[in-house]
Design a protein around this motif. Structure first.
Motif, PDB file in Angstrom:
ATOM      1  N   VAL A 106       0.746  -1.322   0.159  1.00 15.16           N
ATOM      2  CA  VAL A 106       0.165   0.020  -0.147  1.00 15.16           C
ATOM      3  C   VAL A 106       0.886   1.310   0.009  1.00 15.16           C
ATOM      4  O   VAL A 106       1.902   1.379   0.911  1.00 15.16           O
ATOM      5  CB  VAL A 106      -0.805   0.011   1.115  1.00 15.16           C
ATOM      6  CG1 VAL A 106      -1.976   1.380   1.215  1.00 15.16           C
ATOM      7  CG2 VAL A 106      -1.816  -1.197   1.185  1.00 15.16           C
ATOM      8  N   HIS A 107       0.744   2.166  -0.811  1.00 11.85           N
ATOM      9  CA  HIS A 107       1.261   3.488  -1.050  1.00 11.85           C
ATOM     10  C   HIS A 107       0.089   4.469  -0.861  1.00 11.85           C
ATOM     11  O   HIS A 107      -0.611   4.658  -1.715  1.00 11.85           O
ATOM     12  CB  HIS A 107       2.042   3.757  -2.230  1.00 11.85           C
ATOM     13  CG  HIS A 107       3.024   2.682  -2.750  1.00 11.85           C
ATOM     14  ND1 HIS A 107       4.340   2.510  -2.511  1.00 11.85           N
ATOM     15  CD2 HIS A 107       2.712   1.501  -3.145  1.00 11.85           C
ATOM     16  CE1 HIS A 107       5.132   1.658  -2.896  1.00 11.85           C
ATOM     17  NE2 HIS A 107       3.992   0.911  -3.284  1.00 11.85           N
ATOM     18  N   LYS A 108       0.124   5.304   0.408  1.00  9.82           N
ATOM     19  CA  LYS A 108      -0.844   6.097   0.596  1.00  9.82           C
ATOM     20  C   LYS A 108      -0.590   7.425  -0.144  1.00  9.82           C
ATOM     21  O   LYS A 108       0.397   7.815   0.124  1.00  9.82           O
ATOM     22  CB  LYS A 108      -0.840   6.576   1.981  1.00  9.82           C
ATOM     23  CG  LYS A 108      -1.850   7.705   2.446  1.00  9.82           C
ATOM     24  CD  LYS A 108      -1.988   7.878   3.956  1.00  9.82           C
ATOM     25  CE  LYS A 108      -3.006   8.943   4.413  1.00  9.82           C
ATOM     26  NZ  LYS A 108      -3.068   9.277   5.714  1.00  9.82           N
ATOM     27  N   VAL A 109      -1.618   7.681  -1.001  1.00  4.89           N
ATOM     28  CA  VAL A 109      -1.702   9.155  -1.687  1.00  4.89           C
ATOM     29  C   VAL A 109      -2.182  10.251  -1.154  1.00  4.89           C
ATOM     30  O   VAL A 109      -3.437   9.959  -1.005  1.00  4.89           O
ATOM     31  CB  VAL A 109      -2.169   8.892  -2.932  1.00  4.89           C
ATOM     32  CG1 VAL A 109      -2.007  10.243  -3.919  1.00  4.89           C
ATOM     33  CG2 VAL A 109      -1.120   7.555  -3.828  1.00  4.89           C
ATOM     34  N   ASP A 110      -1.563  11.118  -0.473  1.00  8.19           N
ATOM     35  CA  ASP A 110      -2.529  12.255   0.185  1.00  8.19           C
ATOM     36  C   ASP A 110      -2.790  13.322  -0.774  1.00  8.19           C
ATOM     37  O   ASP A 110      -1.997  14.203  -1.123  1.00  8.19           O
ATOM     38  CB  ASP A 110      -1.316  13.085   1.169  1.00  8.19           C
ATOM     39  CG  ASP A 110      -1.824  14.028   2.086  1.00  8.19           C
ATOM     40  OD1 ASP A 110      -3.293  14.460   1.995  1.00  8.19           O
ATOM     41  OD2 ASP A 110      -1.452  14.134   3.280  1.00  8.19           O
ATOM     42  N   ILE A 111      -4.071  13.081  -1.293  1.00  9.61           N
ATOM     43  CA  ILE A 111      -4.565  14.131  -2.266  1.00  9.61           C
ATOM     44  C   ILE A 111      -4.943  15.445  -1.745  1.00  9.61           C
ATOM     45  O   ILE A 111      -5.029  16.412  -2.455  1.00  9.61           O
ATOM     46  CB  ILE A 111      -6.056  13.527  -2.702  1.00  9.61           C
ATOM     47  CG1 ILE A 111      -6.983  13.227  -1.591  1.00  9.61           C
ATOM     48  CG2 ILE A 111      -5.646  12.178  -3.441  1.00  9.61           C
ATOM     49  CD1 ILE A 111      -8.199  12.677  -2.025  1.00  9.61           C
ATOM     50  N   SER A 112      -4.857  15.646  -0.509  1.00  5.68           N
ATOM     51  CA  SER A 112      -4.967  17.028   0.109  1.00  5.68           C
ATOM     52  C   SER A 112      -3.634  17.714   0.010  1.00  5.68           C
ATOM     53  O   SER A 112      -3.718  18.941   0.017  1.00  5.68           O
ATOM     54  CB  SER A 112      -5.503  16.831   1.508  1.00  5.68           C
ATOM     55  OG  SER A 112      -4.401  16.368   2.567  1.00  5.68           O
ATOM     56  N   LYS A 113      -2.470  17.017  -0.078  1.00  6.54           N
ATOM     57  CA  LYS A 113      -1.260  17.678  -0.357  1.00  6.54           C
ATOM     58  C   LYS A 113      -0.803  17.694  -1.891  1.00  6.54           C
ATOM     59  O   LYS A 113       0.313  18.035  -2.088  1.00  6.54           O
ATOM     60  CB  LYS A 113      -0.312  17.144   0.504  1.00  6.54           C
ATOM     61  CG  LYS A 113      -0.522  17.338   2.327  1.00  6.54           C
ATOM     62  CD  LYS A 113       0.402  16.809   2.749  1.00  6.54           C
ATOM     63  CE  LYS A 113       0.376  17.014   4.461  1.00  6.54           C
ATOM     64  NZ  LYS A 113       1.239  16.180   5.279  1.00  6.54           N
ATOM     65  N   GLY A 114      -1.603  16.962  -2.572  1.00  5.72           N
ATOM     66  CA  GLY A 114      -1.298  16.962  -4.250  1.00  5.72           C
ATOM     67  C   GLY A 114      -0.255  15.984  -4.466  1.00  5.72           C
ATOM     68  O   GLY A 114       0.531  16.092  -5.567  1.00  5.72           O
ATOM     69  N   ASP A 115      -0.257  14.951  -3.594  1.00  6.28           N
ATOM     70  CA  ASP A 115       0.563  13.697  -4.118  1.00  6.28           C
ATOM     71  C   ASP A 115       0.391  13.268  -5.426  1.00  6.28           C
ATOM     72  O   ASP A 115       1.116  12.609  -6.181  1.00  6.28           O
ATOM     73  CB  ASP A 115       0.480  12.753  -3.190  1.00  6.28           C
ATOM     74  CG  ASP A 115       1.169  12.993  -1.839  1.00  6.28           C
ATOM     75  OD1 ASP A 115       1.650  13.974  -1.782  1.00  6.28           O
ATOM     76  OD2 ASP A 115       1.123  12.240  -0.918  1.00  6.28           O
ATOM     77  N   GLN A 116      -1.118  13.243  -5.707  1.00  2.92           N
ATOM     78  CA  GLN A 116      -1.600  12.556  -7.123  1.00  2.92           C
ATOM     79  C   GLN A 116      -1.084  13.432  -8.339  1.00  2.92           C
ATOM     80  O   GLN A 116      -1.332  13.086  -9.356  1.00  2.92           O
ATOM     81  CB  GLN A 116      -3.283  12.454  -6.903  1.00  2.92           C
ATOM     82  CG  GLN A 116      -4.055  13.740  -7.020  1.00  2.92           C
ATOM     83  CD  GLN A 116      -4.014  14.714  -5.815  1.00  2.92           C
ATOM     84  OE1 GLN A 116      -3.192  14.456  -4.967  1.00  2.92           O
ATOM     85  NE2 GLN A 116      -4.871  15.585  -5.641  1.00  2.92           N
ATOM     86  N   LYS A 117      -0.508  14.659  -8.085  1.00  2.00           N
ATOM     87  CA  LYS A 117      -0.180  15.479  -9.118  1.00  2.00           C
ATOM     88  C   LYS A 117       1.272  15.411  -9.369  1.00  2.00           C
ATOM     89  O   LYS A 117       2.064  16.065 -10.224  1.00  2.00           O
ATOM     90  CB  LYS A 117      -0.570  16.704  -9.127  1.00  2.00           C
ATOM     91  CG  LYS A 117      -2.242  16.884  -9.255  1.00  2.00           C
ATOM     92  CD  LYS A 117      -2.558  18.224  -9.287  1.00  2.00           C
ATOM     93  CE  LYS A 117      -4.444  18.311  -9.345  1.00  2.00           C
ATOM     94  NZ  LYS A 117      -4.869  19.743  -9.424  1.00  2.00           N
ATOM     95  N   LYS A 118       2.081  14.526  -8.605  1.00  2.00           N
ATOM     96  CA  LYS A 118       3.598  14.489  -8.585  1.00  2.00           C
ATOM     97  C   LYS A 118       3.744  13.597 -10.053  1.00  2.00           C
ATOM     98  O   LYS A 118       3.018  12.940 -10.148  1.00  2.00           O
ATOM     99  CB  LYS A 118       4.056  14.070  -7.271  1.00  2.00           C
ATOM    100  CG  LYS A 118       3.899  14.826  -6.146  1.00  2.00           C
ATOM    101  CD  LYS A 118       4.356  14.027  -4.961  1.00  2.00           C
ATOM    102  CE  LYS A 118       4.509  14.916  -3.707  1.00  2.00           C
ATOM    103  NZ  LYS A 118       5.009  14.265  -2.680  1.00  2.00           N
ATOM    104  N   ASP A 119       5.084  13.968 -10.496  1.00  2.00           N
ATOM    105  CA  ASP A 119       5.422  13.326 -11.821  1.00  2.00           C
ATOM    106  C   ASP A 119       5.431  11.808 -11.581  1.00  2.00           C
ATOM    107  O   ASP A 119       5.174  11.139 -12.450  1.00  2.00           O
ATOM    108  CB  ASP A 119       6.682  13.641 -12.248  1.00  2.00           C
ATOM    109  CG  ASP A 119       6.864  15.346 -12.865  1.00  2.00           C
ATOM    110  OD1 ASP A 119       5.720  15.563 -13.038  1.00  2.00           O
ATOM    111  OD2 ASP A 119       7.801  15.784 -12.887  1.00  2.00           O
ATOM    112  N   SER A 120       5.919  11.357 -10.349  1.00  2.00           N
ATOM    113  CA  SER A 120       6.054   9.966 -10.097  1.00  2.00           C
ATOM    114  C   SER A 120       4.542   9.213 -10.136  1.00  2.00           C
ATOM    115  O   SER A 120       4.586   7.954 -10.515  1.00  2.00           O
ATOM    116  CB  SER A 120       6.653   9.555  -8.751  1.00  2.00           C
ATOM    117  OG  SER A 120       5.986  10.422  -7.696  1.00  2.00           O
TER     118      SER A 120
END
Length: 251
Positions: free
Chosen positions: A38-52
């Motif tokens: 599991v890799h938690k993606v913190d959408i409140s901090k914009g992790d989902q918009k990182k290039d990776s």
């Protein structure tokens, strides 16, 4: 030790957060007894918009998943329905949460899976937005999406009543049921009263008791349903989400 239903050892990485769409995949994985990271993606901090992350899902939305494909190379999956179909096609050879490909029942599962992906999910998501998160109360938007969500709930309720089965397709939980549950179980957050739909309510309660649902719903964080019943929590959670949602829209 997890049970693996094919000869390949999965190398599954799940990128997710605590949302109705996110827990669809963790519940599916739990139902199949598969090991996964599991890799938690913190959408409140914009992790989902990182290039990776965008390399895995160019649309910048969770959930997403990677696995080692049959050719030995990494495969990426995004969009929850696509991920669910991949998992059952690759790993559910014993048809634990699916039916044999090409069967009448398998097409019926697809009917309800796409009903969720094209109807319940988007409409209830908009109901959430206008009812909980919009910076100003727009009655038309609130009523439009709550009423459409109720209409779709009515379709499900009528189907369950007429089918006289425990689940959406026969007496077996499938990915169609799993896809719906994450949304239906938090109906109150969208301004929808589940008691208006007795057959759907009974189905939701039946699903909630499944061991795999109990495990998968708490990935990557504890499921918030109980907290959602508290008015103070509702106000605080909505306020917090509203702030980052509005900030995200300005980027």
């Amino acid at each position: 030790m997890a049970v693996v239903f094919n000869e390949n050892i999965p190398d599954i990485n799940l990128y997710t957060t605590q949302t109705p769409n996110g827990i669809k995949i963790s519940i599916t994985l739990e139902e199949l007894g598969l090991n996964y990271k599991v890799h938690k993606v913190d959408i409140s901090k914009g992790d989902q918009k990182k290039d990776s992350f965008l390399e895995i899902n160019p649309n910048g939305r969770i959930p997403a998943l990677t696995d080692t494909f049959i050719d030995g190379k990494t495969i990426r999956l995004f969009e929850s329905g696509s991920i669910m179909q991949y998992l059952v096609e690759q790993y559910d050879t014993k048809h634990v949460i699916s039916y044999p490909r090409g069967s009448r029942e398998s097409y019926e599962v697809n009917n309800w899976l796409f009903f969720l992906n094209a109807g319940v999910g988007p409409m209830q998501g908009q109901a959430n937005h206008f009812f909980r998160y919009a910076p100003e109360k727009i009655e038309y938007g609130i009523n439009r999406y709550i009423n459409e969500t109720k209409r779709l709930y009515g379709v499900l309720d009528k189907h369950l009543a007429s089918a006289k089965s425990e689940y959406l397709v026969g007496n077996k939980c499938t990915i169609a049921d799993i896809a719906h549950w994450g949304w239906i179980t938090i109906s109150m957050w969208s301004g929808v009263e589940i008691n208006e739909f007795p057959h759907l309510k009974a189905w939701e309660e039946r699903m909630a008791k499944r061991p795999a649902v109990l495990r998968g719903k708490n990935v990557p964080d504890p499921h918030p349903k109980e907290k959602m019943m508290d008015k103070e929590y509702q106000e605080q959670a909505a306020k917090k989400a509203r702030e980052w949602i509005m900030a995200d829209q300005k980027k």
